[in-house]
Enzyme design. Structure first.
Site, PDB file in Angstrom:
ATOM      1  N   LYS A  51      27.261  43.037  34.788  1.00  0.00           N
ATOM      2  CA  LYS A  51      28.361  43.072  35.758  1.00  0.00           C
ATOM      3  C   LYS A  51      28.155  42.022  36.848  1.00  0.00           C
ATOM      4  O   LYS A  51      29.127  41.509  37.410  1.00  0.00           O
ATOM      5  CB  LYS A  51      28.486  44.460  36.375  1.00  0.00           C
ATOM      6  CG  LYS A  51      28.708  45.578  35.362  1.00  0.00           C
ATOM      7  CD  LYS A  51      29.801  45.233  34.360  1.00  0.00           C
ATOM      8  CE  LYS A  51      29.879  46.235  33.227  1.00  0.00           C
ATOM      9  NZ  LYS A  51      28.812  46.109  32.224  1.00  0.00           N
ATOM     10  N   GLY A 141      15.403  55.279  23.571  1.00  0.00           N
ATOM     11  CA  GLY A 141      16.347  54.185  23.723  1.00  0.00           C
ATOM     12  C   GLY A 141      16.588  53.378  22.466  1.00  0.00           C
ATOM     13  O   GLY A 141      16.386  53.854  21.345  1.00  0.00           O
ATOM     14  N   ILE A 181      29.429  44.406  25.015  1.00  0.00           N
ATOM     15  CA  ILE A 181      28.619  43.358  25.630  1.00  0.00           C
ATOM     16  C   ILE A 181      29.045  41.975  25.155  1.00  0.00           C
ATOM     17  O   ILE A 181      29.089  41.014  25.940  1.00  0.00           O
ATOM     18  CB  ILE A 181      27.110  43.596  25.381  1.00  0.00           C
ATOM     19  CG1 ILE A 181      26.266  42.711  26.304  1.00  0.00           C
ATOM     20  CG2 ILE A 181      26.750  43.375  23.919  1.00  0.00           C
ATOM     21  CD1 ILE A 181      26.375  43.046  27.760  1.00  0.00           C
ATOM     22  N   GLU A 184      32.411  41.012  26.937  1.00  0.00           N
ATOM     23  CA  GLU A 184      32.166  40.791  28.366  1.00  0.00           C
ATOM     24  C   GLU A 184      31.434  39.479  28.607  1.00  0.00           C
ATOM     25  O   GLU A 184      31.845  38.657  29.431  1.00  0.00           O
ATOM     26  CB  GLU A 184      31.362  41.953  28.946  1.00  0.00           C
ATOM     27  CG  GLU A 184      32.127  43.244  29.087  1.00  0.00           C
ATOM     28  CD  GLU A 184      31.278  44.370  29.642  1.00  0.00           C
ATOM     29  OE1 GLU A 184      31.841  45.430  29.982  1.00  0.00           O
ATOM     30  OE2 GLU A 184      30.032  44.201  29.732  1.00  0.00           O
ATOM     31  N   HIS A 434      53.158  52.646  46.383  1.00  0.00           N
ATOM     32  CA  HIS A 434      53.809  51.367  46.065  1.00  0.00           C
ATOM     33  C   HIS A 434      53.383  50.305  47.071  1.00  0.00           C
ATOM     34  O   HIS A 434      53.377  50.569  48.280  1.00  0.00           O
ATOM     35  CB  HIS A 434      55.326  51.530  46.117  1.00  0.00           C
ATOM     36  CG  HIS A 434      56.070  50.227  45.963  1.00  0.00           C
ATOM     37  ND1 HIS A 434      56.206  49.596  44.739  1.00  0.00           N
ATOM     38  CD2 HIS A 434      56.693  49.424  46.875  1.00  0.00           C
ATOM     39  CE1 HIS A 434      56.893  48.470  44.920  1.00  0.00           C
ATOM     40  NE2 HIS A 434      57.196  48.351  46.204  1.00  0.00           N
TER      41      HIS A 434
END
Length: 465
Positions: A51, A141, A181, A184, A434
């Site tokens: 990110k 993992g 991934i 992105e 709005h």
């Protein structure tokens, strides 16, 4: 050394740490075991550094709108890739340090550094040490998949384990695998000046199953870098570079980002000593409501399950596994509404039931295209589509697929609504400010409401006091 504990947790990643949080509430007799790099996949090579790269790329890409807004001088803007990647690593180190400070750094003898393997369901060997536990949690993992023949190309093949360590960016790159991934990072690299080609053997991107949203997504993302879909990639040497071919197309690149998913870390666990049949991936069967492996005092959680490699899923699985491991009788828990978000621009999200999980005859669909949406026009980001699904009879929300600016927030609102069992009419009674991106959702909901058989006796926006 031989040690007896109530619970042994193998793996100090996100799932293992969430399991630890539950175990600590029930007992002070536990160990956490890990022989790999600490700091969680999310903080080191996953959610957070990716990110950071995306933010740099979005900020730099924003300059392309300056001219139409009357902002001059955009030609003077350039990206120092080395400084940008150093910034990403600095942020990454902050995230990792925060994880370590709040976990293994302060554990003392309850943390054992080393690789564990099963001797039996309740016995573990860690180096020269033997751990006997009443219950064990497996949270080891996963790691990126790289086809074995590709390893011969050395450091020209990179994964997310390597990407954030790059001190300079290549001139060209093929991104193979356009799931979360890959998509992105492919878009981010393209926006940072890399000549990117995206390739996937599937005919869709970002896990999208809805054909209409998929079509819009490919059209939008494909304007930033070429997408080759529906054919597997082949790699060959080409004068010191790599030649990547797929579906009759070919490109020469400096680097290949392998983003074809992740493989559970189970090879060194000796799971055959659990005495239970393993599947073709070497994984044992488990109950997703309890996270229990068969009828054993063994629980599994996180990416190692080979299912949803998403942090909030690892968190809930870790909590369930830890809660049950610390108790004599496992308890079943409801799972959260499925939620998957891709942070490409515009965001892509799938919420609740995906398109291929719906009963077509019983499902109504509401949609909106975001081209004329006022807030999106002002932002210069009026591209995308939202499709929302509901039970045709009563309007109960079932799921959604979307590609939209700030779609991460729309996806959360829909996931919360689905989990509460709300109907399309319940949502239309909510306030919509709005101008906002949420007005796009409101339009999709109006379209959906008109297709529901059981209509309310009041205008959909009104509720009795």
């Amino acid at each position: 050394m031989e040690k007896q504990v109530d619970v042994a947790i193998i793996g100090a990643g996100s799932a293992g740490l969430f399991a630890l949080g539950q175990v600590r509430k029930a007992t002070d007799s536990y160990v956490l075991i890990d022989g790999g790099e600490l700091g969680t996949t999310c903080a080191r090579v996953g959610c957070m550094p990716s990110k950071a790269v995306i933010q740099v790329a979005e900020d730099f890409h924003r300059r392309t709108l300056f001219g139409r807004m009357g902002i001059e001088g955009d030609d003077a803007l350039s990206l120092n890739a080395a400084d940008a990647m150093e910034h990403v690593r600095d942020l990454r180190d902050v995230f990792v340090d925060k994880v370590l400070t709040n976990s293994t750094d302060n554990m003392g003898e309850e943390f054992i550094e080393g690789r564990a393997r099963f001797i039996s369901p309740t016995e573990l060997q860690v180096g020269e040490d033997r751990i006997r536990a009443r219950a064990v949690v497996i949270a080891t993992g996963s790691r990126p998949v790289v086809p074995e023949p590709w390893r011969a190309f050395g450091d020209r093949i990179i994964t997310t384990d390597d990407l954030f360590e790059l001190e300079s960016l290549p001139a060209s790159m093929a991104v193979i695998g356009l799931g979360t991934i890959g998509l992105e990072m492919g878009q981010a690299m393209a926006r940072m000046g890399v000549d990117v080609t995206g390739i996937d053997q599937l005919d869709h991107i970002a896990g999208l199953q809805d054909p209409e949203v998929q079509k819009v997504a490919v059209e939008i993302i494909g304007k930033e870098f070429p997408l080759w879909l529906g054919a597997g990639a082949e790699l060959t040497e080409d004068n010191g570079s790599l030649r990547v071919s797929a579906g009759g197309q070919s490109v020469q690149v400096e680097r290949v980002l392998a983003a074809m998913g992740r493989r559970p870390n189970v090879e060194d666990l000796d799971l055959e000593n659990l005495g239970i049949e393993l599947d073709e991936r070497g994984l044992p069967p488990y109950d997703p409501a309890t996270m229990q492996v068969g009828n054993l005092p063994v629980f599994i959680a996180g990416d190692v399950t080979g299912e949803l490699a998403i942090l909030h899923e690892a968190a809930i699985e870790g909590r369930i596994a830890g809660f049950n491991a610390a108790r004599r009788e496992p308890e079943g828990f409801a799972r959260q509404t499925p939620l998957a978000i891709n942070y490409c621009d515009p965001n892509i999200a799938v919420v609740g039931r995906a398109w291929n999980e719906l009963d077509a005859e019983r499902t109504a669909v509401g949609e909106v295209k975001l081209g004329p949406l006022g807030r999106a026009l002002i932002m210069g980001r009026n591209k995308g589509m939202m499709r929302v699904y509901a039970d045709r009879e009563d309007g109960r929300l079932l799921g959604a697929s979307l590609i939209a600016p700030r779609g991460e927030h729309i996806a959360h609102q829909l996931a919360w609504s689905i989990q509460q069992g709300l109907t399309v009419f319940d949502l239309l009674r909510m306030p919509f400010y709005h101008p906002s991106i949420e007005e796009g959702l409101q339009s999709a909901l109006y379209d959906l409401a008109g297709k529901i058989e059981r209509q309310p006796d009041l205008p959909v926006e009104l509720r009795r006091a």
